[in-house]
Every structure is written in structure tokens, then in C-alpha cells.
Enzyme design. Structure first.
Site, mmCIF file in Angstrom:
data_model
loop_
_atom_site.group_PDB
_atom_site.id
_atom_site.type_symbol
_atom_site.label_atom_id
_atom_site.label_comp_id
_atom_site.label_asym_id
_atom_site.label_seq_id
_atom_site.Cartn_x
_atom_site.Cartn_y
_atom_site.Cartn_z
ATOM 1 N N ILE A 141 31.817 -3.727 16.970
ATOM 2 C CA ILE A 141 31.638 -2.215 16.334
ATOM 3 C C ILE A 141 32.561 -2.046 14.966
ATOM 4 O O ILE A 141 33.637 -2.482 14.934
ATOM 5 C CB ILE A 141 32.176 -1.012 17.192
ATOM 6 C CG1 ILE A 141 31.531 -1.351 18.445
ATOM 7 C CG2 ILE A 141 32.216 0.020 16.715
ATOM 8 C CD1 ILE A 141 31.203 -0.164 19.387
ATOM 9 N N ALA A 169 37.418 -2.782 12.506
ATOM 10 C CA ALA A 169 36.097 -3.108 13.158
ATOM 11 C C ALA A 169 36.756 -3.749 14.524
ATOM 12 O O ALA A 169 38.207 -3.955 14.602
ATOM 13 C CB ALA A 169 35.599 -4.215 12.573
ATOM 14 N N LYS A 170 36.269 -3.935 15.510
ATOM 15 C CA LYS A 170 36.567 -4.406 16.660
ATOM 16 C C LYS A 170 35.554 -5.016 17.531
ATOM 17 O O LYS A 170 34.481 -4.525 17.539
ATOM 18 C CB LYS A 170 37.484 -3.538 17.450
ATOM 19 C CG LYS A 170 38.395 -4.057 18.700
ATOM 20 C CD LYS A 170 39.657 -4.254 18.001
ATOM 21 C CE LYS A 170 40.746 -4.767 18.740
ATOM 22 N NZ LYS A 170 42.265 -4.759 18.514
ATOM 23 N N GLY A 171 35.785 -5.981 18.082
ATOM 24 C CA GLY A 171 34.839 -6.784 18.987
ATOM 25 C C GLY A 171 35.272 -7.018 20.501
ATOM 26 O O GLY A 171 36.445 -6.839 20.726
ATOM 27 N N ASP A 203 42.641 -11.085 19.969
ATOM 28 C CA ASP A 203 42.854 -10.067 20.714
ATOM 29 C C ASP A 203 43.074 -10.345 21.992
ATOM 30 O O ASP A 203 43.385 -11.700 22.292
ATOM 31 C CB ASP A 203 41.994 -8.743 20.634
ATOM 32 C CG ASP A 203 42.555 -7.382 21.099
ATOM 33 O OD1 ASP A 203 43.552 -6.934 20.035
ATOM 34 O OD2 ASP A 203 42.050 -6.972 22.152
#
Ligand SMILES: NC(=O)C1=CN([C@@H]2O[C@H](COP(=O)(O)OP(=O)(O)OC[C@H]3O[C@@H](n4cnc5c(N)ncnc54)[C@H](O)[C@@H]3O)[C@@H](O)[C@H]2O)C=CC1
Ligand SMILES: O=C(O)CCC(=O)C(=O)O
Length: 411
Positions: free
Chosen positions: A56, A101-103, A142
Site C-alpha cells: 500500500i 508505503a508498507k507491504g 519489517d
């Protein structure tokens, strides 16, 4: 409370303090792009298994979007959305030229072999490669991912786009990773803690600490506290929790874990119920694992005077209110754990320059950025007479709003 509801609530509170235009406020909440992909891989025994992956991309007003990729069974689109939004405010608080952003992939990395993890990472990269990039969106590790995961992404991405070390950060040093990146989030947590404690005339060596999570962030935070003479009196991870009122020998614990031991089996402390860890008597509590661990059910029992949010979103707004009423001082995640993305920025700069900094330079620059951001947050707290969390949110949101308007949002 759902992570997205909680994050949106903090954002809207900051927007109200800043008097942001309502249309701009609403637009800043909507992610730039939401990617959801199916990732099917053969397991080692030949059977096929499917996972769902997300990336996202929340906002790019201040630069390429930036944020980690998480492998965890509880990954869901709302949580990834919240974490992506937090990255936007975090990079702005740190004042580095990125968006957020992050996934994540909904999987349990502990149930997968190394070759299965490699296949899953490569398939995920194949599905998103044309939407990430050095000047577009730069992933990093992460929870549940690490330098090796980044190496596989780099390799797969480079098959499509040519050798591109700056497409990911947190990669192995041999592939252009930065010295100091592995330790950076934990070290940044300690720099932030030092800045906070100095406000109260205290230092790390005066304090007792309890740490939840002993992975990348928790172990490096603990080591830096231990090396400064702070007493880490309880630690937990997914295997269990241990306590020692004289202080746990963190270097010995790290060595024990590097040798394949589990935290639960470490002889330098007594076993304790992991459910009691967050409410254990101490000066400073540092959650370094999952989100939402401090909530209305346990906040009233917390004994710490300071909470340093090394994890993302460990405190939900209801707990925030209870803790603040009790006088607990909370150093918010979008500042406290910003050391990781700050050194990711240094890594990206080094890759683009084709030049490597030594570790002292990395750590000196990190300290400069953390100290400057703390001062900027305090200034916002003074201007708006608000908590450190709202000081950080107003700082970040204001910088993003300004960049958005300058780029011509109304056009
Ligand atoms: N790795 C990084 O550079 C950054 C990480 N963060 C945040 O820090 C937190 C931790 O991330 P990492 O250390 O990278 O992950 P990691 O995967 O290296 O370590 C996670 C740790 O949490 C423990 N854990 C998992 N479930 C637990 C539970 N129920 N109770 C106690 N411990 C539990 C695991 O055993 C492990 O020790 C996450 O919230 C992440 O988003 C934030 C900024 C940067
Ligand atoms: O190093 C990075 O780019 C991102 C780290 C991250 O995911 C975070 O700060 O939550």
C-alpha cells in the site's frame, strides 16, 4: 481498536489542531495506490500453496514512497494501510525526502523453509516490480523479513530493470547495504530515549527497562541500553519471557540466540508469564513487537513512567488516554522508531552516490537527525500545547500538507 481506525483518529486530531482544510484532510487519508496480489508457490514437497501479498503506497508528496515489508500471519489490508500512513508521517517527522508505503504477506515465516521463503519473495516481487523502484517506492525489512529477503527482491527486480541496488534498503552489506542499518532502529530508539530522559534530568543508566520483542529492533535497543549501563529487567519474545531484577546480561543473551538458543531457555533470568510483561514494575517500557498490545484492558495496570514506542502502533487511542491521565509519558512510534528509515535513507543516498560511509558517520548522522526531530516535535508541542504524539503528528502532517499544496493540489 482496528489499527486503521486508530491511525485515522490520530491523523484527524492533528488535522484539527492544524486547522487543515477539510478537503485536503480527506484527500491525505486516501492511499495513493493499493496493490493486492496472489502469490502461489510450490512447497518443497511439490504441493501448491497460495498467499495474499499487499503493497500500500500511501503518499508521495515529499518523495519516493518508503516502508518495510512484513511477513506475518495477521497481515491484513487495514493494518498495512495504517502502517503505510504512519510511514508518511514518520518520514516527514524525520525530515527525510520520502513519502510512505508498507507491504506484507499473510504467512507464517517460521512455517516456511528458506527455499520456500525465497520463492514466495520472488513471486511477490514479480507481481509488484513495475510499481516499485528507486525513485518510486523503496521497500525495506519489517517483522518477519530481513536483509536476505531484501537481497532476493533486489535480484528479482534487477532481472526486469537492470542492477538496481537502491530499489531496497536494509540489504546485506555485500550488496550495497549500509553499515549500521541492521542496528539502526534499536539505536535510534535509544537516541530518542536519551533525548526524552534528558528533559527530566535523567539518563539511561538511571533507569530500569522492560522490552517486549527481541528481534531486530528489540535486541539492538536492549544492547544499546545495556552498553550505556541501563538495567533491562525483563524481556519477551514469541517463545516466552524472562526477568532478572539485577539486570539481564544482554550481550550474553544475544550470543545465546546467535548460537541457536531461544530466549525461553536462557539461563540468565527466571521465566515469567509473558502476559505480565507489559505491566511489570519498571521505569521504561519498550514494546518492540506487535501493534495494539497496549489497550483499554491492560493500560490501567501499566507501572512504567515512560513508554517508548519502538513497535509501530503498539498503543491504541483508548490506552493512550488512560496512560496520559496516569501521567505516563509516551514517545510515539513515528518518532521513536524512525532511526530505521533514517539509516535506510542514508543507504539509498550511498547507493545513488556509489560511495560507502563508515559506521561512525552513519551513527553520527543518525544521532543528528533524531536530536533535530525531537527538538522539532517539542516545538510543535509548545505551539499547540499538546502531547508528544500530537506534536509528532502535527509536525509530520503539516510538512506533508505543505508539500502537497506546493505541488498544486488544487489544480
Ligand atoms: N525492522 C525495522 O527496521 C523496523 C521495525 N519496526 C517495528 O518494530 C517492530 C518489530 O520489528 P522487527 O524487530 O523488525 O521484527 P522481527 O521479526 O525482527 O522481531 C519481532 C520480535 O517480536 C517477537 N514477537 C512476536 N510476537 C510476539 C508476542 N506475541 N509477544 C512477544 N514477542 C513477540 C518475535 O519473537 C521477535 O522477537 C514491528 O512493530 C515493526 O513494524 C519499526 C521501524 C523499523
Ligand atoms: O527502513 C525503511 O525503509 C522502513 C522501516 C519501516 O518499515 C518502519 O519504519 O516501520
Amino acid at each position: 481498536m482496528n489499527a486503521l481506525t486508530a491511525t485515522n483518529r490520530n491523523f484527524r486530531h492533528a488535522a484539527r489542531i492544524l486547522g487543515l482544510d477539510t478537503k485536503l484532510e480527506n484527500s491525505l487519508l486516501i492511499p495513493f495506490r493499493e496493490i493486492k496480489v496472489e502469490c502461489t508457490i510450490p512447497k518443497d514437497d511439490g504441493t501448491l500453496v497460495s498467499y495474499v501479498g499487499f503493497r500500500i503506497q500511501h503518499d508521495n508528496a515529499r518523495g519516493p514512497m518508503k516502508g518495510g515489508i512484513r511477513y506475518h500471519p495477521e497481515v491484513d489490508p487495514d493494518e498495512v494501510n495504517a502502517l503505510a500512513q504512519l510511514m508518511t508521517w514518520k518520514t516527514a517527522v524525520a525530515d527525510i525526502p520520502y513519502g510512505g508505503a508498507k507491504g506484507g504477506i499473510g504467512c507464517n515465516p517460521m512455517d516456511l523453509t528458506v527455499s520456500e521463503l525465497e520463492r514466495l519473495t520472488r513471486v511477490f516481487t514479480q507481481k509488484i516490480h513495475d510499481l516499485i523502484g528507486t525513485q518510486r517506492d523503496v521497500p525495506a525489512p519489517d517483522m518477519g523479513t530481513n536483509a536476505q529477503t531484501m537481497a532476493w527482491i533486489l535480484d528479482e527486480y534487477s532481472k526486469f530493470h537492470g542492477h538496481s541496488p537502491a530499489v531496497v534498503t536494509g540489504k546485506p552489506i555485500d550488496l550495497g547495504g549500509s553499515l549500521g542499518r541492521e542496528a539502526a532502529t534499536g539505536l535510534g530508539v535509544v537516541y530518542g530515549t536519551e533525548a526524552l530522559l534528558a528533559e527530566y534530568g535523567k539518563s539511561v543508566s538511571d533507569m530500569t527497562f522492560v522490552i517486549q520483542g527481541f528481534g531486530n529492533v528489540g535486541s539492538w535497543a536492549a544492547k544499546n541500553i545495556f552498553d550505556r549501563g541501563g538495567k533491562v529487567i525483563a524481556v519477551s519474545d514469541i517463545t516466552g519471557a524472562i526477568k532478572n531484577s539485577n539486570g539481564i546480561d544482554i550481550r550474553a543473551l544475544m550470543k545465546h540466540k546467535e548460537g541457536g538458543g531461544t530466549l525461553k531457555d536462557f539461563q540468565g533470568g527466571d521465566a515469567m508469564d509473558p502476559n505480565d510483561l507489559l505491566v511489570h514494575q519498571c521505569d521504561v517500557l519498550i514494546p518492540c513487537a506487535l501493534g495494539g498490545v497496549l489497550n483499554k484492558d491492560n493500560a490501567g495496570d501499566v507501572k512504567a513512567k515512560y513508554i517508548i514506542e519502538a513497535a509501530n502502533h503498539p498503543t491504541d487511542p483508548e490506552a493512550d488516554e488512560i496512560l496520559s491521565k496516569k501521567g505516563v509519558v509516551i514517545l510515539p512510534d513515528i518518532y521513536a522508531n524512525a532511526g530505521g528509515v533514517t539509516v535506510s535513507y542514508f543507504e539509498w543516498v550511498q547507493n545513488i552516490q556509489g560511495f560507502m560511509w563508515d559506521e561512525d558517520q552513519v551513527n553520527r548522522e543518525l544521532n543528528k537527525y533524531m536530536t533535530k526531530a525531537f527538538g522539532d516535535i517539542k516545538a510543535m508541542c509548545k505551539t499547540h500545547n499538546c502531547s508528544l504524539r500530537m506534536g509528532a503528528f502535527t509536525l509530520g502532517v503539516n510538512r506533508v500538507a505543505r508539500a502537497t499544496l506546493l505541488r498544486g493540489w488544487e489544480a
